[in-house]
Design a protein around this motif. Structure first.
Motif, mmCIF file in Angstrom:
data_model
loop_
_atom_site.group_PDB
_atom_site.id
_atom_site.type_symbol
_atom_site.label_atom_id
_atom_site.label_comp_id
_atom_site.label_asym_id
_atom_site.label_seq_id
_atom_site.Cartn_x
_atom_site.Cartn_y
_atom_site.Cartn_z
ATOM 1 N N VAL A 1 -12.154 -15.719 6.360
ATOM 2 C CA VAL A 1 -11.551 -16.563 7.357
ATOM 3 C C VAL A 1 -10.267 -17.091 6.773
ATOM 4 O O VAL A 1 -10.241 -17.592 5.662
ATOM 5 C CB VAL A 1 -12.489 -17.708 7.755
ATOM 6 C CG1 VAL A 1 -11.829 -18.639 8.715
ATOM 7 C CG2 VAL A 1 -13.761 -17.154 8.337
ATOM 8 N N GLY A 2 -9.207 -16.970 7.515
ATOM 9 C CA GLY A 2 -7.910 -17.401 7.038
ATOM 10 C C GLY A 2 -7.625 -18.852 7.338
ATOM 11 O O GLY A 2 -8.197 -19.447 8.233
ATOM 12 N N ARG A 32 -11.088 -23.236 17.703
ATOM 13 C CA ARG A 32 -11.418 -23.432 16.293
ATOM 14 C C ARG A 32 -11.323 -22.132 15.517
ATOM 15 O O ARG A 32 -11.171 -22.135 14.308
ATOM 16 C CB ARG A 32 -12.818 -24.016 16.173
ATOM 17 C CG ARG A 32 -12.895 -25.417 16.779
ATOM 18 C CD ARG A 32 -14.263 -26.009 16.704
ATOM 19 N NE ARG A 32 -14.657 -26.128 15.314
ATOM 20 C CZ ARG A 32 -15.916 -26.201 14.919
ATOM 21 N NH1 ARG A 32 -16.887 -26.180 15.788
ATOM 22 N NH2 ARG A 32 -16.212 -26.296 13.642
ATOM 23 N N LEU A 33 -11.430 -20.998 16.227
ATOM 24 C CA LEU A 33 -11.438 -19.702 15.558
ATOM 25 C C LEU A 33 -10.755 -18.663 16.434
ATOM 26 O O LEU A 33 -11.012 -18.594 17.634
ATOM 27 C CB LEU A 33 -12.884 -19.263 15.283
ATOM 28 C CG LEU A 33 -13.078 -17.890 14.642
ATOM 29 C CD1 LEU A 33 -12.526 -17.880 13.217
ATOM 30 C CD2 LEU A 33 -14.552 -17.522 14.638
ATOM 31 N N ILE A 46 -0.850 -16.691 15.856
ATOM 32 C CA ILE A 46 -1.354 -17.523 16.951
ATOM 33 C C ILE A 46 -2.362 -18.525 16.398
ATOM 34 O O ILE A 46 -2.328 -19.710 16.727
ATOM 35 C CB ILE A 46 -1.966 -16.651 18.059
ATOM 36 C CG1 ILE A 46 -0.858 -15.832 18.727
ATOM 37 C CG2 ILE A 46 -2.721 -17.502 19.079
ATOM 38 C CD1 ILE A 46 -1.348 -14.745 19.645
ATOM 39 N N GLY A 47 -3.247 -18.065 15.536
ATOM 40 C CA GLY A 47 -4.199 -18.970 14.898
ATOM 41 C C GLY A 47 -3.499 -20.055 14.105
ATOM 42 O O GLY A 47 -3.877 -21.227 14.158
ATOM 43 N N SER A 53 -8.832 -21.481 12.510
ATOM 44 C CA SER A 53 -9.179 -20.495 11.492
ATOM 45 C C SER A 53 -9.031 -19.111 12.105
ATOM 46 O O SER A 53 -9.103 -18.949 13.322
ATOM 47 C CB SER A 53 -10.618 -20.702 11.031
ATOM 48 O OG SER A 53 -10.754 -21.947 10.405
ATOM 49 N N THR A 54 -8.824 -18.113 11.270
ATOM 50 C CA THR A 54 -8.665 -16.751 11.763
ATOM 51 C C THR A 54 -9.639 -15.819 11.055
ATOM 52 O O THR A 54 -10.005 -16.045 9.902
ATOM 53 C CB THR A 54 -7.231 -16.244 11.542
ATOM 54 O OG1 THR A 54 -6.898 -16.383 10.167
ATOM 55 C CG2 THR A 54 -6.236 -17.015 12.380
ATOM 56 N N LEU A 55 -10.043 -14.781 11.765
ATOM 57 C CA LEU A 55 -10.952 -13.786 11.215
ATOM 58 C C LEU A 55 -10.509 -12.415 11.698
ATOM 59 O O LEU A 55 -10.465 -12.164 12.900
ATOM 60 C CB LEU A 55 -12.389 -14.061 11.673
ATOM 61 C CG LEU A 55 -13.444 -13.042 11.268
ATOM 62 C CD1 LEU A 55 -13.617 -13.025 9.757
ATOM 63 C CD2 LEU A 55 -14.758 -13.356 11.949
#
Length: 100
Positions: A1-2, A32-33, A46-47, A53-55
């Motif tokens: 998760v970034g 949130r993600l 965009i995140g 958070s990013t995945l």
């Protein structure tokens, strides 16, 4: 998760490119993600802009293996996470997914 590393305003060309998406999301619920395809890395920005958070996920297996020392180095660097992944039930992400 970034996790966002740079303020959104740092790169104006990215800001201009994704501004319509950000405006469309502005009135909605707080995200949130952001989950995105590896072939759509713009979603990372965009995140960042939304402080979410990013995945990144992949539609196919990555065609290479991790370094031989990875399992031991991961265990030493993240002992609690390693133990949790080993103990995870089959319905959750476990060590077998991490160590493919």
């Amino acid at each position: 998760v970034g996790v966002a590393t740079e303020p959104w305003h740092v790169c104006s060309s990215v800001s201009v490119e994704y501004e319509p998406i950000l405006q469309a999301l502005a009135g909605g619920p707080h995200l949130r993600l952001v989950v995105f395809n590896l072939f759509s890395l713009g979603a990372w920005h965009i995140g960042e802009a939304l402080s979410a958070s990013t995945l990144a996920v992949s539609p196919c297996l990555i065609p290479y293996e991790h370094p031989a020392a990875f399992p031991e180095e991961f265990r030493m660097a993240h002992p609690e996470l390693h133990a949790s992944l080993l103990a995870a039930p089959a319905s959750h992400v476990g060590w077998s997914e991490v160590s493919l």
